[in-house]
Design a protein around this motif. Structure first.
Motif, PDB file in Angstrom:
ATOM      1  N   LEU A 199      55.082  16.066  64.465  1.00  0.00           N
ATOM      2  CA  LEU A 199      56.218  15.554  65.230  1.00  0.00           C
ATOM      3  C   LEU A 199      57.233  16.658  65.501  1.00  0.00           C
ATOM      4  O   LEU A 199      57.910  16.667  66.528  1.00  0.00           O
ATOM      5  CB  LEU A 199      56.878  14.402  64.456  1.00  0.00           C
ATOM      6  CG  LEU A 199      57.729  13.415  65.252  1.00  0.00           C
ATOM      7  CD1 LEU A 199      56.987  12.885  66.465  1.00  0.00           C
ATOM      8  CD2 LEU A 199      58.173  12.255  64.369  1.00  0.00           C
ATOM      9  N   SER A 212      62.164  12.928  71.840  1.00  0.00           N
ATOM     10  CA  SER A 212      63.297  12.209  71.270  1.00  0.00           C
ATOM     11  C   SER A 212      63.019  10.710  71.187  1.00  0.00           C
ATOM     12  O   SER A 212      63.344  10.057  70.189  1.00  0.00           O
ATOM     13  CB  SER A 212      64.545  12.467  72.119  1.00  0.00           C
ATOM     14  OG  SER A 212      65.620  11.649  71.716  1.00  0.00           O
ATOM     15  N   PHE A 215      60.492   9.919  68.438  1.00  0.00           N
ATOM     16  CA  PHE A 215      61.191   9.944  67.152  1.00  0.00           C
ATOM     17  C   PHE A 215      61.840   8.589  66.875  1.00  0.00           C
ATOM     18  O   PHE A 215      61.809   8.084  65.761  1.00  0.00           O
ATOM     19  CB  PHE A 215      62.287  11.021  67.162  1.00  0.00           C
ATOM     20  CG  PHE A 215      61.884  12.320  66.533  1.00  0.00           C
ATOM     21  CD1 PHE A 215      61.879  12.468  65.159  1.00  0.00           C
ATOM     22  CD2 PHE A 215      61.516  13.402  67.321  1.00  0.00           C
ATOM     23  CE1 PHE A 215      61.514  13.666  64.571  1.00  0.00           C
ATOM     24  CE2 PHE A 215      61.152  14.612  66.738  1.00  0.00           C
ATOM     25  CZ  PHE A 215      61.147  14.744  65.364  1.00  0.00           C
ATOM     26  N   HIS A 220      56.655   8.452  61.204  1.00  0.00           N
ATOM     27  CA  HIS A 220      55.656   9.519  61.183  1.00  0.00           C
ATOM     28  C   HIS A 220      54.889   9.519  59.864  1.00  0.00           C
ATOM     29  O   HIS A 220      55.482   9.475  58.787  1.00  0.00           O
ATOM     30  CB  HIS A 220      56.337  10.877  61.383  1.00  0.00           C
ATOM     31  CG  HIS A 220      55.391  12.031  61.375  1.00  0.00           C
ATOM     32  ND1 HIS A 220      55.772  13.295  60.972  1.00  0.00           N
ATOM     33  CD2 HIS A 220      54.078  12.127  61.705  1.00  0.00           C
ATOM     34  CE1 HIS A 220      54.733  14.108  61.063  1.00  0.00           C
ATOM     35  NE2 HIS A 220      53.699  13.422  61.509  1.00  0.00           N
TER      36      HIS A 220
END
Length: 237
Positions: A199, A212, A215, A220
């Protein structure tokens, strides 16, 4: 020749209450058809969480960055996948999953199991291999069903993006992925992503905007292995 020994291929059986109900053979056929329409690879269509074998992940090799063993890392990913399915299939808010790791680390298997379980619960699923999917979108331009693949990715209850790897991403492919990820973030529709890119390095391939949003959209999990699991199975290791 009769295929089902339970219903004799009639599709219905008499239950204890004396009522007719659909035989399990029809349920299997229904699931198989849904898996085909969802593009789940045939190799993984019979897989369940019981097929995700943690013994392939070392208890002795330590991921120095995260200070946990390979086994513990895979165990965390498995637990996250099971919890994801539980939340999704009970219609609770659920954040997406981002599985990263080297080739042959079980990422696609875990994503396919999630897709199978979601389908069994009646959820709408789309499983796409990213490079192939993007190429199909290009080839569909001007066709009668132009736009269907994009619309499906935008609206399906669960989207699996398999092999979001270190490919040669053009501006068009970056923009297409951004469109999908951004839409699903705004409408709180979960995505499961498998990739060989961490990531932290994703921005170098997809750009800041898409990274972004991933995320924000996904938790993750890292799947580390010493040797490609496919090779180990082939060699009987």
């Amino acid at each position: 020749m009769t295929k089902c020994l339970i219903c004799q291929d009639r599709g219905l059986i008499l239950n204890e209450k004396g009522e007719y109900e659909k035989c399990q053979c029809l349920s299997k056929k229904d699931l198989s058809l849904k898996q085909e329409k969802s593009f789940i690879p045939p190799l993984y269509r019979n897989m369940t969480f019981a097929d995700f074998d943690l013994s392939y992940y070392s208890k002795y090799h330590i991921d120095r960055e995260r200070n946990i063993s390979y086994y513990e890392s895979a165990q965390r990913a498995l637990k996250a996948a099971i919890n994801f399915v539980k939340l999704l299939t009970t219609n609770q808010p659920v954040k997406g999953l981002y599985f990263s790791g080297p080739v042959g680390s079980g990422k696609t298997l875990l994503a396919a199991i999630i897709a199978n379980e979601a389908l069994k619960a009646g959820k709408d699923v789309l499983f796409v291999v990213v490079p192939e999917y993007l190429e199909k979108i290009k080839q569909s331009f001007g066709d009668e069903n132009d736009g269907y693949l994009i619309e499906k990715a935008l609206s399906t209850e669960l989207l699996i993006l398999d092999d979001l790897g270190a490919h040669n991403y053009t501006e068009w492919t970056k923009n297409t992925l951004y469109l999908i990820i951004n839409h699903r973030l705004y409408y709180q529709l979960p995505v499961v992503i498998t990739t060989n890119i961490s990531l932290e390095d994703l921005e170098n391939y997809l750009g800041e905007r898409t990274t972004s949003r991933i995320f924000e959209l996904c938790h993750h999990y890292w799947l580390p292995v010493d040797l490609d699991i496919r090779l180990r199975k082939t060699r009987g290791m």
